[in-house]
Design a protein around this motif. Structure first.
Motif, PDB file in Angstrom:
ATOM      1  N   LYS A 107       0.831  -1.204   0.000  1.00 44.15           N
ATOM      2  CA  LYS A 107       0.000   0.000   0.000  1.00 44.15           C
ATOM      3  C   LYS A 107       0.869   1.258   0.000  1.00 44.15           C
ATOM      4  CE  LYS A 107      -3.819   2.206   2.472  1.00 44.15           C
ATOM      5  NZ  LYS A 107      -4.716   2.144   3.675  1.00 44.15           N
ATOM      6  N   ASP A 108       1.988   1.202   0.713  1.00 44.18           N
ATOM      7  CA  ASP A 108       2.881   2.356   0.771  1.00 44.18           C
ATOM      8  C   ASP A 108       3.482   2.642  -0.600  1.00 44.18           C
ATOM      9  OD1 ASP A 108       2.365   2.357   3.512  1.00 44.18           O
ATOM     10  OD2 ASP A 108       4.045   1.008   3.918  1.00 44.18           O
ATOM     11  N   GLU A 139      -6.716  -5.264   4.286  1.00 41.41           N
ATOM     12  CA  GLU A 139      -5.482  -4.521   4.581  1.00 41.41           C
ATOM     13  C   GLU A 139      -4.733  -5.201   5.729  1.00 41.41           C
ATOM     14  OE1 GLU A 139      -4.018   0.008   5.781  1.00 41.41           O
ATOM     15  OE2 GLU A 139      -5.967  -0.331   4.821  1.00 41.41           O
ATOM     16  N   THR A 141      -1.285  -5.035   8.117  1.00 46.83           N
ATOM     17  CA  THR A 141      -0.202  -4.187   8.595  1.00 46.83           C
ATOM     18  C   THR A 141       0.865  -5.044   9.273  1.00 46.83           C
ATOM     19  OG1 THR A 141      -1.729  -2.353   8.954  1.00 46.83           O
ATOM     20  CG2 THR A 141       0.420  -2.216  10.030  1.00 46.83           C
ATOM     21  N   SER A 146       2.332  -1.602   5.241  1.00 40.14           N
ATOM     22  CA  SER A 146       0.939  -1.991   5.018  1.00 40.14           C
ATOM     23  C   SER A 146       0.796  -2.637   3.639  1.00 40.14           C
ATOM     24  CB  SER A 146       0.021  -0.765   5.119  1.00 40.14           C
ATOM     25  OG  SER A 146       0.064  -0.215   6.420  1.00 40.14           O
TER      26      SER A 146
END
Length: 314
Positions: A107-108, A139, A141, A146
């Motif tokens: 995601k980053d 999602e 983490t 993430s």
């Protein structure tokens, strides 16, 4: 009698030639049959070896994939720490047709590349012959960042997977060279393609049957009649789109006051007539004696027509 003698004389060499050919064939056939038998045996043995090797490869891959899944579930943080710095990773690293696979997008990294919320995974199978979309990822983490996790089952008739991502707002992430995943399958490429076509026809048939068996939609207006068949439903939708388009067209004309120099009488419907009037005393064509109306249909998809305007006194 002369003809019979002649025929009899000519038949003797042919018979002799046949006897000679039979003798030659008798001498050659055993060796040919032996060679052919060897070729057939070697081919069948090769096919069997290939099938056995493929089965062994799939079984070995299944054992390896099971270990990867177990490691991923047992220690998510430790497993994903090995993927730090990557944009995409798959669990397991090798795909098998008809089995589950997990694909994770950083995601980053995606945010750095400009993506927004709602990223969809697009899987394209068998050299882009068909595709599936997977949205609403979970999602995850971890210490390595993430991740957006997509869990899906590889189709049983897939032999290759290509994938990419989009967010529906103009952002797209695609890499034809890296976003490719080979897929082991017990079926040959031709068998996979044949099964793919078969499944496509089954889906089309099912969708058509569902549309035909669905209850007719209720009409939106009191005077409308609910369509009873699939064809009537399609026709009703076309009429609705046409009426809405004409309504927008009329509102634009009214807003821009484009009816100043011309107007028409009648309803513009297929099979019906309308009369167009143009004020020849005003506008850019003021003073012209002979006017021709050039008109067309469906965004000029048909060739234009010409009609001469006849004078009309008020």
């Amino acid at each position: 009698e002369g003809q019979e003698d002649e025929a009899g004389e000519s038949a003797e060499p042919v018979s002799a030639a046949n006897d000679e050919a039979t003798a030659v064939a008798a001498e050659v056939d055993p060796s040919l049959n032996e060679e052919l038998a060897k070729l057939v045996f070697n081919y069948e043995a090769s096919v069997q070896r290939s099938k056995a090797e493929l089965v062994a490869s799939i079984e070995a891959c299944e054992r390896s994939n099971a270990k990867e899944f177990a490691a991923f579930e047992a220690d998510l943080h430790g497993y994903m720490s090995q993927c730090e710095g990557r944009t995409v990773t798959t669990v397991p690293s090798s795909a098998i047709a008809g089995t589950e696979i997990i694909l994770l997008l950083s995601k980053d990294k995606a945010a750095q590349l400009g993506s927004q919320a709602g990223v969809t995974l697009v899987c394209r199978y068998n050299e882009n012959r068909f595709q599936e979309e997977h949205g609403d990822p979970e999602e995850v983490t971890t210490d390595s960042g993430s991740w957006l996790m997509y869990v899906f089952e590889v189709p049983a008739h897939a032999y290759e997977i290509k994938y990419d991502f989009y967010d529906g707002k103009g952002w797209y992430l695609k890499n034809e060279e890296k976003f490719v995943l080979p897929c082991l399958s017990p079926q040959s490429k031709d068998q996979c393609l044949a099964k793919m076509k078969e499944r496509h026809l089954e889906r089309v048939t099912e969708e058509r049957a569902a549309l035909r068996s669905a209850p007719p939609q209720k009409a939106s207006s009191a005077e409308g009649v609910p369509p009873q068949t699939f064809e009537e439903e399609v026709r009703a939708r076309v009429h609705g789109i046409r009426d809405a388009t004409m309504g927008v067209f009329e509102s634009v004309l009214a807003e821009k006051n484009l009816h100043t120099n011309w107007y028409y009488e009648g309803e513009a419907r297929p099979g019906e007539s309308v009369t167009v009037f143009y004020d020849a005393a005003a506008g850019p064509l003021a003073g012209c004696q002979h006017l021709i109306l050039h008109w067309g249909c469906n965004a000029w998809s048909t060739k234009g027509f010409e009609s001469a305007l006849q004078p009309k006194s008020e």
